[in-house]
Design a protein around this motif. Structure first.
Motif, PDB file in Angstrom:
ATOM      1  N   ASN A  27       0.833  -1.195   0.000  1.00 50.79           N
ATOM      2  CA  ASN A  27       0.000   0.000   0.000  1.00 50.79           C
ATOM      3  C   ASN A  27       0.874   1.254   0.000  1.00 50.79           C
ATOM      4  O   ASN A  27       1.514   1.566   0.995  1.00 50.79           O
ATOM      5  N   ALA A  29       0.126   4.207   0.223  1.00 49.66           N
ATOM      6  CA  ALA A  29      -0.328   5.272   1.125  1.00 49.66           C
ATOM      7  C   ALA A  29       0.007   4.977   2.589  1.00 49.66           C
ATOM      8  O   ALA A  29      -0.404   5.724   3.481  1.00 49.66           O
ATOM      9  N   GLN A  31       1.404   4.835   6.221  1.00 49.76           N
ATOM     10  CA  GLN A  31       1.787   6.009   6.992  1.00 49.76           C
ATOM     11  C   GLN A  31       2.951   5.788   7.950  1.00 49.76           C
ATOM     12  O   GLN A  31       3.724   6.707   8.189  1.00 49.76           O
TER      13      GLN A  31
END
Lengths: 112, 115
Positions: A27, A29, A31
């Motif tokens: 992924n 994205a 974090q």
């Protein structure tokens, strides 16, 4: 493709050697990123967080490569006590979300 | 004393039995989690709770239920245990600092065997 992938090893290295593990995540994205250490049949414990600029804690260096979507852990001057399984952990969500995705771990054996 | 404790540490039970695993923490964290660990599969999230009134399913909640009796206590139940629930179960807690980096603190684990 697994969300978090690690080479299971084992990595067998002599004392004093330098060893590096990589962990890939799917992924883009994601974090936040962590390395946890787990001794045999024990609970995982945080080794270090992995920040965008890379970070070091004594003999341990962690790096993040967002372009290629992997994190790495470098251990210098390996000690017998470094023998353990190292878990890559990724939080794929925005700040405050619950989800921690654990890799299956990379096993390290440091040999005398 | 350990900050996150689990009871029992080991349990052998039979198929069809109801079993409860308990977790207590003294860290004052609001967030609590239950994971199971199987060889080659890593840790997988069963349930999580962000406070006493907030309970959520994780990725593998079927066959399990939970109860958050207080901020410090989070129990996992297997209503009718089956052999493929044999695993190492971990409870974990975390604080929330407003950012994405929140360390999880794990209990010592419960090794459950279902015959």
């Amino acid at each position: 493709r697994k969300e978090v992938e690690q080479d299971p090893g084992p990595f067998n290295v002599p004392e004093g050697a330098t060893v590096a593990f990589n962990c890939t995540y799917s992924n883009s994205a994601s974090q936040s990123f962590f390395w946890y250490r787990q001794d045999c049949r024990k609970e995982p414990k945080l080794l270090m967080s992995v920040y965008s600029s890379g970070n070091e804690d004594g003999r341990f260096t962690a790096q993040l490569n967002r372009a290629s979507q992997y994190i790495s852990l470098l251990i210098r001057d390996s000690k017998l006590s470094d023998s353990a399984t190292y878990l890559c952990v990724v939080n794929p969500g925005a700040s405050g979300t619950y989800k921690y995705i654990f890799g299956t771990g990379t096993r390290l054996k440091v040999l005398a | 004393d350990a900050d996150v404790t689990q009871t029992p540490r080991n349990r052998i039970t039979k198929t069809g039995k109801r079993i409860m695993l308990e977790c207590s923490q003294t860290k004052g964290h609001d967030r609590m989690y239950w994971y199971r660990q199987d060889p080659g599969l890593g840790l997988r999230l069963i349930y999580y709770s962000f406070d006493v009134k907030d309970i959520n399913k994780g990725e593998i909640s079927d066959g399990y239920s939970v109860s958050r009796q207080a901020q410090a206590k989070f129990s996992l139940s297997l209503e009718s245990a089956i052999p493929n629930q044999t695993a190492l179960y971990f409870c974990a807690t975390s604080d929330f600092n407003g950012g994405p980096y929140n360390e999880q603190f794990f209990g010592p684990g419960t090794r459950l065997t279902v015959l």
